[in-house]
Enzyme design. Structure first.
Site, short mmCIF file in Angstrom:
data_model
loop_
_atom_site.label_atom_id
_atom_site.label_comp_id
_atom_site.label_asym_id
_atom_site.label_seq_id
_atom_site.Cartn_x
_atom_site.Cartn_y
_atom_site.Cartn_z
N LYS A 1 -5.90 -44.34 2.10
CA LYS A 1 -5.98 -43.89 0.47
C LYS A 1 -6.47 -43.88 0.03
O LYS A 1 -6.82 -44.03 -1.11
CB LYS A 1 -5.58 -45.86 0.20
CG LYS A 1 -4.59 -46.00 0.75
CD LYS A 1 -3.78 -47.71 -0.14
CE LYS A 1 -1.98 -48.31 0.78
NZ LYS A 1 -1.41 -47.96 0.78
N HIS B 1 1.28 -57.93 0.03
CA HIS B 1 1.45 -56.77 1.07
C HIS B 1 2.07 -57.52 2.51
O HIS B 1 1.83 -57.90 2.55
CB HIS B 1 0.35 -55.78 1.09
CG HIS B 1 1.78 -54.53 1.55
ND1 HIS B 1 1.56 -54.88 3.48
CD2 HIS B 1 1.89 -53.47 1.55
CE1 HIS B 1 2.21 -53.43 3.74
NE2 HIS B 1 2.30 -52.29 2.47
N ASP C 1 -6.98 -58.17 1.47
CA ASP C 1 -7.34 -57.20 1.94
C ASP C 1 -7.34 -56.48 0.87
O ASP C 1 -7.28 -56.06 -0.53
CB ASP C 1 -5.51 -57.67 1.21
CG ASP C 1 -4.41 -55.77 1.56
OD1 ASP C 1 -4.87 -55.13 1.62
OD2 ASP C 1 -3.60 -56.42 1.77
N1 C6P Z 1 0.56 -50.34 0.64
C1 C6P Z 1 1.97 -48.47 -0.81
O1 C6P Z 1 2.52 -47.43 -0.75
P1 C6P Z 1 -1.37 -49.38 5.54
O2 C6P Z 1 0.11 -49.07 4.98
O3 C6P Z 1 -1.60 -50.13 7.05
O4 C6P Z 1 -2.29 -48.24 5.67
O5 C6P Z 1 -1.41 -49.94 3.95
C2 C6P Z 1 -1.14 -51.51 3.92
C3 C6P Z 1 -0.91 -52.29 2.87
C4 C6P Z 1 -2.28 -53.28 3.09
N2 C6P Z 1 -2.36 -53.99 2.04
C5 C6P Z 1 -1.57 -53.25 0.68
C6 C6P Z 1 -2.63 -53.47 -0.33
C7 C6P Z 1 -1.36 -51.68 0.14
O6 C6P Z 1 -0.68 -51.78 -0.95
C8 C6P Z 1 -1.27 -51.42 1.96
C9 C6P Z 1 -0.39 -49.52 1.55
C10 C6P Z 1 1.51 -48.36 0.22
O7 C6P Z 1 1.60 -49.47 -2.21
C11 C6P Z 1 3.01 -48.20 1.59
S1 C6P Z 1 3.26 -49.38 1.61
#
Ligand code: C6P
Length: 401
Positions: A220, A117, A194
């Protein structure tokens, strides 16, 4: 075990019985116990923590710190190893900005992957530029997976950091992380993991993994928005400097010097995300009672059933058929993923489309983006039917086949 019995705990689903919510990788829905915990804090306390010298504030502080304890237990960490952040993005950035900028030197190597990501990869791209360190990528295999063998091919004695995803948000693959961590430690490198797509869906034990850092978001895993966690081994957190300064993290402040509180408080400046932490602890308790192993098994079963149906339809390209988790990435041939998504929406099916903030992997797949359906434990076979109908309607709408 049919986990869809838990569906009744989710007001959004109760109020929208037609809805097939398949965007769980972006955000999970919130069950009553989480909403009630947040509600309870605001109704009964609503005051600041760590500051007030009155009973209500002491009680709110207890509630907030008990939340930290509950969340620590959820991943088998110690209390002081849990830093509250705004989410996985901020946690991942914190490691790069504090550890990376202070402990990397010119010529050091950082290993990452094209499955990351943006919030896992971009901070290290930035740090490597500043520190003149080398950013290396584990070559993915033909399926787009990280393998231990490929990791070995880029690991050297100069490797200082491995910044890697546990579960890819596009491909849904589980990284063989235990072996990678062991190998990284053998050359003295640290591993920042991550866990945004792992912690909500499977049992994660930081001691067993022996990872150095683990980042994840509350929203999540059925928790509130605006709260996240950075787990870090205490010895590492202790030696890392804070990157934000201000109220609550300071110990002594004079004109000629300043000192900071101990880990984890030195990383948490300003009024904390009190209701968020309390809600996240309630979410952890809730998921534990369902059982993380039950959750991963159930999601995988749903995903497998959906893939089997999807494969019967002509003109669908599935990118991750063998994924071990509840994520399906696919495209309707010659249809832009966003166009496809709007037809799903007309069918009350919530899915995500685009590059999913992971452009390295969509580039690797040679596509501008994918349509992504992602399951959680409250999804049902009925949701799969609606999803498949959405696919068929999209194909008809765009005049394919
Ligand atoms: N992925 C998706 O729709 P945040 O936005 O900070 O809560 O999480 C960031 C993030 C980091 N690592 C991974 C593997 C992720 O999947 C995500 C967030 C969402 O896939 C929003 S882009």
């Amino acid at each position: 075990m049919d986990l869809s019995i838990y569906r009744k705990d989710f007001p959004v689903l109760n109020d929208n019985s037609e809805l097939a919510y398949l965007d769980n990788a972006a955000m999970a829905l919130k069950p009553y116990p989480v909403i009630d915990a947040v509600d309870n804090y605001y109704k009964k306390y609503g005051v600041n923590v760590h500051r007030g010298v009155y009973k209500l504030s002491y009680e709110a502080t207890d509630l907030y710190e008990q939340a930290r304890e509950e969340i620590a237990k959820f991943i088998n960490a110690s209390f002081e190893e849990i830093v509250f952040t705004r989410g996985a993005s901020q946690s991942l950035n914190l490691v790069a900005s504090s550890y990376g900028l202070n402990f990397l030197n010119e010529g050091d190597e950082v290993i990452t992957t094209e499955l990351e990501h943006h919030s896992s990869h971009m901070p290290w791209f930035n740090v490597c530029n500043i520190k003149k360190a080398k950013l290396k990528y584990i070559p993915l295999n033909e399926e787009g997976r990280i393998t231990v063998e490929a990791f070995k091919s880029v690991l050297t004695k100069n490797t200082k950091v491995v910044a890697i995803t546990y579960v890819s948000n596009v491909m849904g693959y589980i990284t063989p992380i235990k072996e990678i961590i062991k190998l990284a430690h053998e050359v003295g490198a640290i591993v920042t993991l991550d866990g945004a797509q792992a912690v909500p869906h499977m049992s994660v034990d930081v001691k067993e993994l022996d990872c150095d850092f683990l980042s994840f978001s509350g929203h999540k895993l059925c928790g509130p928005t605006g709260i996240g966690v950075l787990y870090g081994k205490k010895a590492l957190l202790d030696k890392m400097p804070p990157i934000e300064f201000g109220g609550d993290m300071a110990d002594t402040v004079r004109k000629d010097m300043q000192t900071y509180k101990a880990t984890p408080y030195k990383f948490e400046t300003g009024t904390p995300i009190i209701a968020g932490a309390i809600g996240l602890a309630a979410a952890c308790k809730y998921l534990k009672q369902i059982g993380l192993d039950n959750i991963s098994k159930y999601e995988y079963e749903l995903k497998t059933k959906a893939i089997n149906e999807l494969k019967k339809i002509k003109g669908i390209k599935i990118y991750n058929e063998t994924a071990e988790t509840g994520i399906i990435s696919f495209n309707l041939e010659d249809v832009h993923p966003h166009d496809a998504a709007s037809v799903f929406d007309n069918n009350n099916v919530c899915i995500r489309a685009g590059h999913h903030c992971a452009q390295l992997i969509t580039t690797w797949l040679n596509t501008i983006g994918t349509v992504r359906a992602s399951f959680y434990f409250y999804n049902t076979e009925e949701d799969i039917k609606k999803f498949i109908k959405g696919v068929k309607d999209a194909i008809e709408f765009f005049g394919k086949f």
